[in-house]
Write a protein that holds these residues in place. Structure first.
Motif, PDB file in Angstrom:
ATOM      1  N   ALA A  42       1.954   9.142  -3.313  1.00  0.00           N
ATOM      2  CA  ALA A  42       3.144   8.851  -2.505  1.00  0.00           C
ATOM      3  C   ALA A  42       3.004   9.459  -1.108  1.00  0.00           C
ATOM      4  N   GLY A  43       2.440  10.658  -1.033  1.00  0.00           N
ATOM      5  CA  GLY A  43       2.214  11.290   0.267  1.00  0.00           C
ATOM      6  C   GLY A  43       1.259  10.479   1.129  1.00  0.00           C
ATOM      7  N   ALA A  44       0.236   9.915   0.505  1.00  0.00           N
ATOM      8  CA  ALA A  44      -0.706   9.069   1.246  1.00  0.00           C
ATOM      9  C   ALA A  44      -0.005   7.827   1.786  1.00  0.00           C
TER      10      ALA A  44
ATOM     11  N   GLU B  51      -2.179  -0.194  -0.045  1.00  0.00           N
ATOM     12  CA  GLU B  51      -1.866  -0.995  -1.227  1.00  0.00           C
ATOM     13  C   GLU B  51      -2.606  -0.484  -2.456  1.00  0.00           C
ATOM     14  N   HIS B  52      -3.834  -0.033  -2.260  1.00  0.00           N
ATOM     15  CA  HIS B  52      -4.606   0.550  -3.363  1.00  0.00           C
ATOM     16  C   HIS B  52      -3.950   1.855  -3.828  1.00  0.00           C
ATOM     17  N   ALA B  53      -3.573   2.698  -2.868  1.00  0.00           N
ATOM     18  CA  ALA B  53      -2.886   3.947  -3.225  1.00  0.00           C
ATOM     19  C   ALA B  53      -1.593   3.646  -3.975  1.00  0.00           C
ATOM     20  N   PHE B  54      -0.913   2.586  -3.561  1.00  0.00           N
ATOM     21  CA  PHE B  54       0.318   2.178  -4.235  1.00  0.00           C
ATOM     22  C   PHE B  54       0.040   1.784  -5.684  1.00  0.00           C
TER      23      PHE B  54
ATOM     24  N   MET C 164      -0.589   4.810  -7.669  1.00  0.00           N
ATOM     25  CA  MET C 164       0.681   5.483  -7.929  1.00  0.00           C
ATOM     26  C   MET C 164       1.407   4.818  -9.096  1.00  0.00           C
ATOM     27  N   LEU C 165       1.472   3.486  -9.090  1.00  0.00           N
ATOM     28  CA  LEU C 165       2.129   2.766 -10.177  1.00  0.00           C
ATOM     29  C   LEU C 165       1.418   2.987 -11.507  1.00  0.00           C
ATOM     30  N   GLN C 166       0.092   3.025 -11.471  1.00  0.00           N
ATOM     31  CA  GLN C 166      -0.659   3.278 -12.700  1.00  0.00           C
ATOM     32  C   GLN C 166      -0.399   4.692 -13.217  1.00  0.00           C
TER      33      GLN C 166
END
Length: 177
Positions: free
Chosen positions: A110-112, A157-160, A163-165
């Protein structure tokens, strides 16, 4: 005899207070989880429809998740709180290190995202989007980001998705349904 009644009363009040506190923390953490879900949904909407991207809203949602993750989330699951209102499995206490790592991973991802919003104040850029064929997550073909440098090198989008995973992995392992 009076001292027995007093001791019994103190024990009753203490146990009652503990139950109320357990219910209070469950209420707080459920509200935080709903806020995290709403913030994630907001970010997902911007990825689904990039023309709706708003850097301040994206950043606010990411910071909300970041602020409710990590130690805040860890503190929502102390060992002594048990409540019938809770959907948490008791194995959190048995796997404390793993649970804490997931809570901290959530904060990191989330910070990223918040940093990416700062870097992209005008529009959702191609650099924020995943590239075709890029693995999305922590599965056998995916990525678990080990360092801040590695995290900074992947699209928002990858970080997102990571995060969801993280949310999904935590809920699968530690939430009753």
């Amino acid at each position: 005899m009076k001292s027995g009644i007093i001791v019994g009363s103190v024990i009753f009040v203490t146990l009652t207070s503990a139950a109320v506190c357990a219910d209070d923390i469950v209420t707080v953490r459920q509200a935080d989880m709903k806020a995290i879900a709403a913030a994630a949904k907001s970010i997902a909407g911007m990825f689904a429809e990039p023309s709706t991207y708003s850097s301040p809203e994206f950043k606010w949602a990411a910071e909300l998740i970041r602020d409710k993750a990590g130690q805040t989330l860890i503190d929502h699951f102390p060992a002594e709180t048990a409540s019938p209102a809770s959907k948490a499995k008791p194995n959190i206490m048995d796997e404390r290190d793993r649970f804490d790592r997931l809570a901290n991973d959530l904060k990191t991802y989330a910070g990223a995202l918040a940093v990416d919003a700062e870097r992209n104040p005008a529009a959702m850029t191609d650099s924020m989007r995943m590239r075709p064929g890029e693995p999305m997550g922590g599965g056998p073909l995916g990525t678990h980001v080990q360092s801040e440098a590695q995290l900074a090198s992947i699209p928002a989008e990858h970080a997102f998705h990571l995060m969801l995973q993280t949310c999904t992995a935590c809920h699968f392992r530690y939430r009753m349904e």
